[in-house]
Design a protein around this motif. Structure first.
Motif, short mmCIF file in Angstrom:
data_model
loop_
_atom_site.label_atom_id
_atom_site.label_comp_id
_atom_site.label_asym_id
_atom_site.label_seq_id
_atom_site.Cartn_x
_atom_site.Cartn_y
_atom_site.Cartn_z
N SER A 6 46.10 44.12 33.28
CA SER A 6 46.78 44.26 32.00
C SER A 6 47.21 42.91 31.45
CB SER A 6 48.02 45.16 32.17
OG SER A 6 47.61 46.44 32.63
N ARG A 7 47.60 41.99 32.34
CA ARG A 7 48.06 40.68 31.88
C ARG A 7 46.92 39.78 31.45
NH1 ARG A 7 51.23 41.04 36.55
NH2 ARG A 7 49.87 39.52 37.59
N ARG A 8 45.83 39.77 32.23
CA ARG A 8 44.79 38.78 32.00
C ARG A 8 43.55 39.35 31.33
NH1 ARG A 8 46.14 37.57 37.46
NH2 ARG A 8 44.17 38.47 38.15
N GLY A 9 43.47 40.64 31.10
CA GLY A 9 42.26 41.23 30.55
C GLY A 9 41.21 41.40 31.63
N VAL A 10 40.00 41.74 31.24
CA VAL A 10 38.92 41.98 32.19
C VAL A 10 37.69 41.18 31.79
CG1 VAL A 10 39.73 44.28 32.83
CG2 VAL A 10 38.17 44.02 30.89
N ASP A 11 36.74 41.13 32.71
CA ASP A 11 35.52 40.37 32.43
C ASP A 11 34.56 41.14 31.54
OD1 ASP A 11 36.47 38.40 34.23
OD2 ASP A 11 35.63 39.50 35.93
N LEU A 12 34.52 42.45 31.70
CA LEU A 12 33.50 43.25 31.02
C LEU A 12 34.02 44.65 30.73
CD1 LEU A 12 30.47 43.81 30.19
CD2 LEU A 12 30.11 44.47 32.58
N ILE A 13 33.65 45.15 29.56
CA ILE A 13 33.87 46.56 29.25
C ILE A 13 32.53 47.14 28.79
CG2 ILE A 13 34.86 48.16 27.56
CD1 ILE A 13 37.43 46.67 27.69
N VAL A 14 32.16 48.25 29.40
CA VAL A 14 30.99 49.02 28.97
C VAL A 14 31.55 50.21 28.21
CG1 VAL A 14 28.93 50.26 29.69
CG2 VAL A 14 29.72 48.29 31.03
N LYS A 33 36.26 43.89 36.55
CA LYS A 33 36.95 42.62 36.82
C LYS A 33 36.47 42.08 38.17
CE LYS A 33 40.30 39.50 36.28
NZ LYS A 33 40.37 38.56 35.15
N ASP A 34 36.03 40.83 38.18
CA ASP A 34 35.55 40.20 39.41
C ASP A 34 34.47 41.02 40.11
OD1 ASP A 34 37.33 38.07 39.04
OD2 ASP A 34 38.94 39.14 40.09
N GLY A 35 33.59 41.61 39.30
CA GLY A 35 32.48 42.35 39.86
C GLY A 35 32.80 43.75 40.34
N ARG A 36 34.00 44.24 40.10
CA ARG A 36 34.40 45.57 40.55
C ARG A 36 34.91 46.40 39.38
NH1 ARG A 36 35.01 45.87 46.08
NH2 ARG A 36 36.28 47.74 45.86
N ILE A 37 34.65 47.70 39.41
CA ILE A 37 35.18 48.61 38.40
C ILE A 37 36.68 48.77 38.65
CG2 ILE A 37 35.15 50.98 37.53
CD1 ILE A 37 32.18 51.08 38.24
N VAL A 38 37.50 48.45 37.66
CA VAL A 38 38.95 48.53 37.83
C VAL A 38 39.57 49.65 37.01
CG1 VAL A 38 39.21 46.11 38.47
CG2 VAL A 38 39.24 46.76 36.04
N ALA A 39 38.82 50.20 36.05
CA ALA A 39 39.39 51.29 35.25
C ALA A 39 38.28 52.02 34.51
CB ALA A 39 40.41 50.77 34.26
N ILE A 40 38.48 53.33 34.34
CA ILE A 40 37.62 54.17 33.49
C ILE A 40 38.54 54.94 32.58
CG2 ILE A 40 35.91 56.00 33.42
CD1 ILE A 40 35.06 55.27 36.23
N ALA A 41 38.43 54.68 31.27
CA ALA A 41 39.37 55.29 30.32
C ALA A 41 38.84 55.10 28.92
CB ALA A 41 40.74 54.62 30.47
N PRO A 42 39.47 55.74 27.93
CA PRO A 42 39.12 55.45 26.53
C PRO A 42 39.32 53.95 26.26
CG PRO A 42 40.45 57.42 26.67
CD PRO A 42 40.48 56.82 28.04
N GLU A 43 38.48 53.38 25.44
CA GLU A 43 38.55 51.93 25.21
C GLU A 43 39.90 51.49 24.67
OE1 GLU A 43 36.00 48.39 22.96
OE2 GLU A 43 35.58 50.50 22.55
N THR A 44 40.56 52.36 23.91
CA THR A 44 41.86 51.99 23.33
C THR A 44 42.92 51.76 24.40
OG1 THR A 44 42.36 54.34 23.08
CG2 THR A 44 41.41 53.19 21.17
N LEU A 45 42.71 52.27 25.58
CA LEU A 45 43.69 52.10 26.67
C LEU A 45 43.36 50.93 27.59
CD1 LEU A 45 44.27 55.83 27.70
CD2 LEU A 45 45.57 54.44 26.07
N LEU A 46 42.24 50.26 27.32
CA LEU A 46 41.82 49.17 28.18
C LEU A 46 42.20 47.82 27.59
CD1 LEU A 46 38.26 50.46 29.20
CD2 LEU A 46 40.39 50.62 30.51
N PRO A 47 42.40 46.80 28.42
CA PRO A 47 42.75 45.46 27.93
C PRO A 47 41.54 44.79 27.29
CG PRO A 47 42.43 45.40 30.29
CD PRO A 47 42.35 46.85 29.90
#
Length: 268
Positions: A6-14, A33-47
């Motif tokens: 949440s603080r730093r964002g993520v590397d990739l969003i599909v 983030k760092d090559g691992r899936i960290v969240a699955i959610a609606p895009e509006t809820l992602l950093p």
């Protein structure tokens, strides 16, 4: 959610795709983030993400694993196999592997890991074939500790060296693998009966071909091949009556390893 994410964002969003998990499929976005899936959610809820892939109208799978393939001297090497697999959407390969003469399972595991790490573009694992060599079982525990989780044994292929294992070897290996919570895979056939029927079919084919002037011999792969001698060939060159000074004789090999009771021509 992950606080650091949440603080730093993520590397990739599909985003915008139809996500398939082990239990569900639904429309959502995937944060990496760092090559691992960290969240699955609606895009509006992602950093925010450094990179966004639009997957609208597409299916988003988790990393696909191929656990039945061959890598080695007779097949593709680790580089070619991994590149081919990656083009199909695979992210991990777990090929069948073997140990060398006199090599222990732990030694083979370390050698193969070094080879794969230097060439493979994908994650990998090992699915070891166990030949009928009782001392090889002494290395099972260490191989499992090194990360090997599955092993295969064959109840057939009697003519392929030590590939066919005995029932005693099979039971001993299965007991040890069960204690290690490893996976045991079997190729289940009656090797003695198959060998008997194969020899019988080959013998019958040899008799029929002998009546037709066909010779039969063992091939390099352990099967059999029939060689048919063709008549000498004469050729006339255009605008010349001179014939070739020596007849050319050709032969065509017929592979009997798969269906010894019938002649089967080689591929063109």
């Amino acid at each position: 959610g992950d606080a650091s994410m949440s603080r730093r964002g993520v590397d990739l969003i599909v985003r915008g795709g139809r996500v398939v998990t082990a239990t569900d499929d639904f429309e959502a976005s995937v944060a990496v983030k760092d090559g691992r899936i960290v969240a699955i959610a609606p895009e509006t809820l992602l950093p925010p993400a450094d990179r966004v892939i639009d997957a609208e109208g597409k299916i988003v799978f988790p990393g696909l694993i191929d656990c039945h393939l061959h890598v080695g001297p007779e097949y593709d090497d680790w580089k070619t196999a991994a590149l081919a697999a990656a083009r199909t959407g695979l992210t991990t390969i777990v090929p069948f592997v073997t140990y060398g003469p006199g090599e222990t399972l732990p030694a083979a595991t370390r050698r193969l890991r070094e080879e794969a790490e230097s060439a493979s573009t994908l994650d990998f694992g090992f699915h070891f074939i166990l030949d009928h060599e009782p001392p090889i079982l002494d290395g099972l525990a260490e191989a499992v500790r090194l990360g090997v989780r599955s092993f295969k044994m064959f109840m057939t292929y009697k003519k392929r060296g030590k590939r066919m294992v005995s029932d005693q070897f099979l039971c001993t290996a299965m007991e040890r693998l069960a204690a290690l919570e490893a996976v045991c895979q079997l190729h289940c056939e009656n090797g003695d009966i198959l060998c008997y029927l194969e020899d019988k079919a080959i013998a019958a084919s040899a008799v029929r071909m002998a009546l037709s002037g066909v010779s039969i011999g063992a091939s390099r792969r352990g099967g059999y091949a029939a060689v048919v001698s063709m008549p000498a060939i004469r050729t006339n060159r255009r605008r010349s009556t001179r014939e070739t000074t020596s007849a050319r004789r050709s032969a065509r090999a017929w592979d009997l390893s798969a269906a010894p009771s019938r002649l089967r021509p080689p591929p063109p």
